[in-house]
Design a protein around this motif. Sequence first.
Motif, PDB file in Angstrom:
ATOM      1  N   ALA A  79      17.815  38.592  20.487  1.00 34.56           N
ATOM      2  CA  ALA A  79      18.547  37.555  19.755  1.00 34.56           C
ATOM      3  C   ALA A  79      18.606  37.879  18.263  1.00 34.56           C
ATOM      4  CB  ALA A  79      17.885  36.198  19.973  1.00 34.56           C
ATOM      5  N   ALA A  80      17.508  38.424  17.711  1.00 39.22           N
ATOM      6  CA  ALA A  80      17.514  38.804  16.298  1.00 39.22           C
ATOM      7  C   ALA A  80      18.523  39.915  16.031  1.00 39.22           C
ATOM      8  CB  ALA A  80      16.112  39.240  15.873  1.00 39.22           C
ATOM      9  N   ILE A  81      18.590  40.889  16.947  1.00 40.43           N
ATOM     10  CA  ILE A  81      19.549  41.990  16.787  1.00 40.43           C
ATOM     11  C   ILE A  81      20.981  41.463  16.882  1.00 40.43           C
ATOM     12  CG2 ILE A  81      20.391  44.134  17.807  1.00 40.43           C
ATOM     13  CD1 ILE A  81      17.516  44.686  18.717  1.00 40.43           C
ATOM     14  N   ILE A  82      21.230  40.627  17.883  1.00 40.17           N
ATOM     15  CA  ILE A  82      22.572  40.060  18.061  1.00 40.17           C
ATOM     16  C   ILE A  82      22.947  39.187  16.868  1.00 40.17           C
ATOM     17  CG2 ILE A  82      23.964  38.474  19.452  1.00 40.17           C
ATOM     18  CD1 ILE A  82      22.398  39.452  21.896  1.00 40.17           C
ATOM     19  N   GLY A  83      22.000  38.352  16.429  1.00 36.84           N
ATOM     20  CA  GLY A  83      22.280  37.459  15.313  1.00 36.84           C
ATOM     21  C   GLY A  83      22.560  38.196  14.022  1.00 36.84           C
ATOM     22  N   LEU A  84      21.750  39.213  13.732  1.00 37.73           N
ATOM     23  CA  LEU A  84      21.959  39.977  12.497  1.00 37.73           C
ATOM     24  C   LEU A  84      23.272  40.754  12.561  1.00 37.73           C
ATOM     25  CD1 LEU A  84      20.915  40.877   9.751  1.00 37.73           C
ATOM     26  CD2 LEU A  84      19.600  42.670  10.904  1.00 37.73           C
ATOM     27  N   THR A  85      23.558  41.355  13.705  1.00 37.58           N
ATOM     28  CA  THR A  85      24.816  42.100  13.855  1.00 37.58           C
ATOM     29  C   THR A  85      26.024  41.185  13.684  1.00 37.58           C
ATOM     30  OG1 THR A  85      23.737  43.644  15.379  1.00 37.58           O
ATOM     31  CG2 THR A  85      26.142  43.585  15.384  1.00 37.58           C
ATOM     32  N   THR A  86      25.954  39.999  14.289  1.00 38.20           N
ATOM     33  CA  THR A  86      27.063  39.051  14.165  1.00 38.20           C
ATOM     34  C   THR A  86      27.242  38.590  12.727  1.00 38.20           C
ATOM     35  OG1 THR A  86      26.609  38.280  16.427  1.00 38.20           O
ATOM     36  CG2 THR A  86      28.005  36.883  15.040  1.00 38.20           C
ATOM     37  N   ALA A  87      26.135  38.335  12.043  1.00 41.26           N
ATOM     38  CA  ALA A  87      26.208  37.910  10.641  1.00 41.26           C
ATOM     39  C   ALA A  87      26.819  38.997   9.771  1.00 41.26           C
ATOM     40  CB  ALA A  87      24.818  37.549  10.136  1.00 41.26           C
ATOM     41  N   LEU A  88      26.427  40.243   9.997  1.00 42.23           N
ATOM     42  CA  LEU A  88      26.972  41.347   9.206  1.00 42.23           C
ATOM     43  C   LEU A  88      28.458  41.552   9.495  1.00 42.23           C
ATOM     44  CD1 LEU A  88      24.058  43.952   9.410  1.00 42.23           C
ATOM     45  CD2 LEU A  88      24.634  42.418   7.524  1.00 42.23           C
ATOM     46  N   LEU A  89      28.862  41.346  10.749  1.00 42.44           N
ATOM     47  CA  LEU A  89      30.289  41.459  11.068  1.00 42.44           C
ATOM     48  C   LEU A  89      31.104  40.397  10.335  1.00 42.44           C
ATOM     49  CD1 LEU A  89      30.310  42.192  14.914  1.00 42.44           C
ATOM     50  CD2 LEU A  89      31.057  43.719  13.080  1.00 42.44           C
ATOM     51  N   ARG A  90      30.580  39.194  10.262  1.00 43.84           N
ATOM     52  CA  ARG A  90      31.306  38.123   9.575  1.00 43.84           C
ATOM     53  C   ARG A  90      31.382  38.369   8.072  1.00 43.84           C
ATOM     54  NH1 ARG A  90      29.938  32.141  10.979  1.00 43.84           N
ATOM     55  NH2 ARG A  90      31.914  31.976   9.843  1.00 43.84           N
ATOM     56  N   LEU A  91      30.407  39.082   7.528  1.00 40.72           N
ATOM     57  CA  LEU A  91      30.379  39.349   6.092  1.00 40.72           C
ATOM     58  C   LEU A  91      30.982  40.697   5.736  1.00 40.72           C
ATOM     59  CD1 LEU A  91      26.741  38.078   5.354  1.00 40.72           C
ATOM     60  CD2 LEU A  91      28.879  36.915   4.754  1.00 40.72           C
ATOM     61  N   SER A  92      31.406  41.456   6.739  1.00 38.32           N
ATOM     62  CA  SER A  92      31.871  42.816   6.483  1.00 38.32           C
ATOM     63  C   SER A  92      33.264  42.871   5.877  1.00 38.32           C
ATOM     64  CB  SER A  92      31.861  43.611   7.799  1.00 38.32           C
ATOM     65  OG  SER A  92      32.791  43.064   8.720  1.00 38.32           O
ATOM     66  N   GLY A  93      34.054  41.838   6.066  1.00 38.95           N
ATOM     67  CA  GLY A  93      35.429  41.881   5.588  1.00 38.95           C
ATOM     68  C   GLY A  93      36.381  42.462   6.596  1.00 38.95           C
ATOM     69  N   SER A  94      35.853  42.945   7.737  1.00 36.88           N
ATOM     70  CA  SER A  94      36.695  43.490   8.792  1.00 36.88           C
ATOM     71  C   SER A  94      37.358  42.353   9.555  1.00 36.88           C
ATOM     72  CB  SER A  94      35.860  44.351   9.745  1.00 36.88           C
ATOM     73  OG  SER A  94      36.589  44.692  10.896  1.00 36.88           O
ATOM     74  N   VAL A  95      38.667  42.428   9.718  1.00 36.61           N
ATOM     75  CA  VAL A  95      39.394  41.375  10.422  1.00 36.61           C
ATOM     76  C   VAL A  95      38.997  41.351  11.896  1.00 36.61           C
ATOM     77  CG1 VAL A  95      41.662  40.534  11.092  1.00 36.61           C
ATOM     78  CG2 VAL A  95      41.317  41.522   8.814  1.00 36.61           C
ATOM     79  N   VAL A  96      38.960  42.532  12.530  1.00 36.65           N
ATOM     80  CA  VAL A  96      38.609  42.611  13.947  1.00 36.65           C
ATOM     81  C   VAL A  96      37.166  42.163  14.169  1.00 36.65           C
ATOM     82  CG1 VAL A  96      38.356  44.146  15.933  1.00 36.65           C
ATOM     83  CG2 VAL A  96      40.279  44.449  14.357  1.00 36.65           C
ATOM     84  N   GLY A  97      36.255  42.685  13.342  1.00 38.67           N
ATOM     85  CA  GLY A  97      34.855  42.309  13.471  1.00 38.67           C
ATOM     86  C   GLY A  97      34.635  40.820  13.240  1.00 38.67           C
ATOM     87  N   GLY A  98      35.323  40.277  12.247  1.00 38.43           N
ATOM     88  CA  GLY A  98      35.200  38.858  11.961  1.00 38.43           C
ATOM     89  C   GLY A  98      35.690  37.985  13.105  1.00 38.43           C
ATOM     90  N   TRP A  99      36.816  38.384  13.715  1.00 35.17           N
ATOM     91  CA  TRP A  99      37.350  37.604  14.825  1.00 35.17           C
ATOM     92  C   TRP A  99      36.465  37.706  16.060  1.00 35.17           C
ATOM     93  CZ3 TRP A  99      40.526  33.756  15.349  1.00 35.17           C
ATOM     94  CH2 TRP A  99      41.484  33.514  14.371  1.00 35.17           C
ATOM     95  N   LEU A 100      35.934  38.902  16.339  1.00 34.18           N
ATOM     96  CA  LEU A 100      35.015  39.061  17.476  1.00 34.18           C
ATOM     97  C   LEU A 100      33.775  38.189  17.296  1.00 34.18           C
ATOM     98  CD1 LEU A 100      35.175  42.924  18.131  1.00 34.18           C
ATOM     99  CD2 LEU A 100      36.123  41.092  19.556  1.00 34.18           C
ATOM    100  N   ALA A 101      33.240  38.190  16.090  1.00 31.25           N
ATOM    101  CA  ALA A 101      32.060  37.376  15.809  1.00 31.25           C
ATOM    102  C   ALA A 101      32.382  35.894  15.951  1.00 31.25           C
ATOM    103  CB  ALA A 101      31.537  37.676  14.406  1.00 31.25           C
ATOM    104  N   ARG A 102      33.542  35.483  15.467  1.00 31.30           N
ATOM    105  CA  ARG A 102      33.934  34.075  15.542  1.00 31.30           C
ATOM    106  C   ARG A 102      34.126  33.631  16.993  1.00 31.30           C
ATOM    107  NH1 ARG A 102      33.226  29.704  12.890  1.00 31.30           N
ATOM    108  NH2 ARG A 102      33.752  30.809  10.949  1.00 31.30           N
TER     109      ARG A 102
END
Length: 265
Positions: A79-102
């Motif tokens: 859960a920590a790995i998933i949570g940190l990865t998701t948080a970084l995707l949302r903060l990365s500025g990547s449109v695809v990564g942000g939408w996947l995380a959302r």
Amino acid sequence: MPLRAPKTATLRDWLFFLLTLAGLVWLVVRGAERLGYAWHWRQIPRYFGTLSEAGFSVGPLLQGVIVTLEITAYSLVLAAIIGLTTALLRLSGSVVGGWLARIYLEAIRNTPLLVQIFFLYFVMAPIFDIGRTATAVLALSLFEGAYASEIFRAGITSIHRGQWEACYSLGLSRMQSYRTVILPQALRRVLPPLTSQAVSLIKDSALVSTIAVADLTMEGRTIIAETFLSFEIWFVVAALYLVLTLTLSALASSLERRFSRSAPS
């Protein structure tokens, strides 16, 4: 120097706690009397374990505690790995990564955990040939990871912008800035809410008994089905969960104090 609470206040708090505990015990006993329930506490110790000439044999309750701890430990890490990865995707500025995380966050946070467990076990597990224990760990990790991601994101965004500017002035890349400067500071800030989430994970793990994982709750249900010691077993199971969550909270508090001492003034 912090002020110490007066001794009278401490005694008053302890007296209030003992009176509340006595009141709860009285309510339970009184309710059992009205139901005509006969207590059989003497039968409980053997479900923790038995001691014989061959040695100590672990009983079903302790075995359930062990399984619960294993599931919780694996789920916490994942859960920590998933949570940190998701948080970084949302903060990365990547449109695809942000939408996947959302999409992941909205799907997980807006559906019940029990439904997610059933979906993974009855739909996804047969397709990918996943066992029930692995399914339980995956379901708990995905569920708790969604909430952990928001905690991580809040901790990262709380770091002052000047820290980023200092990192860039030193020639650090974005990932180096995260690893050496940002995440260590954010971790100190998010430890208390992460502890609360870990406590929730221990309690949520009781739901994996619905797919026949032999955790503490499942073992308790099995004993009750065989002995009809409903009140005794459920009280013991609740007490064991309380011990697990209090122990986790104490360990997290100790770690938080250690971080506070090591933090630069």
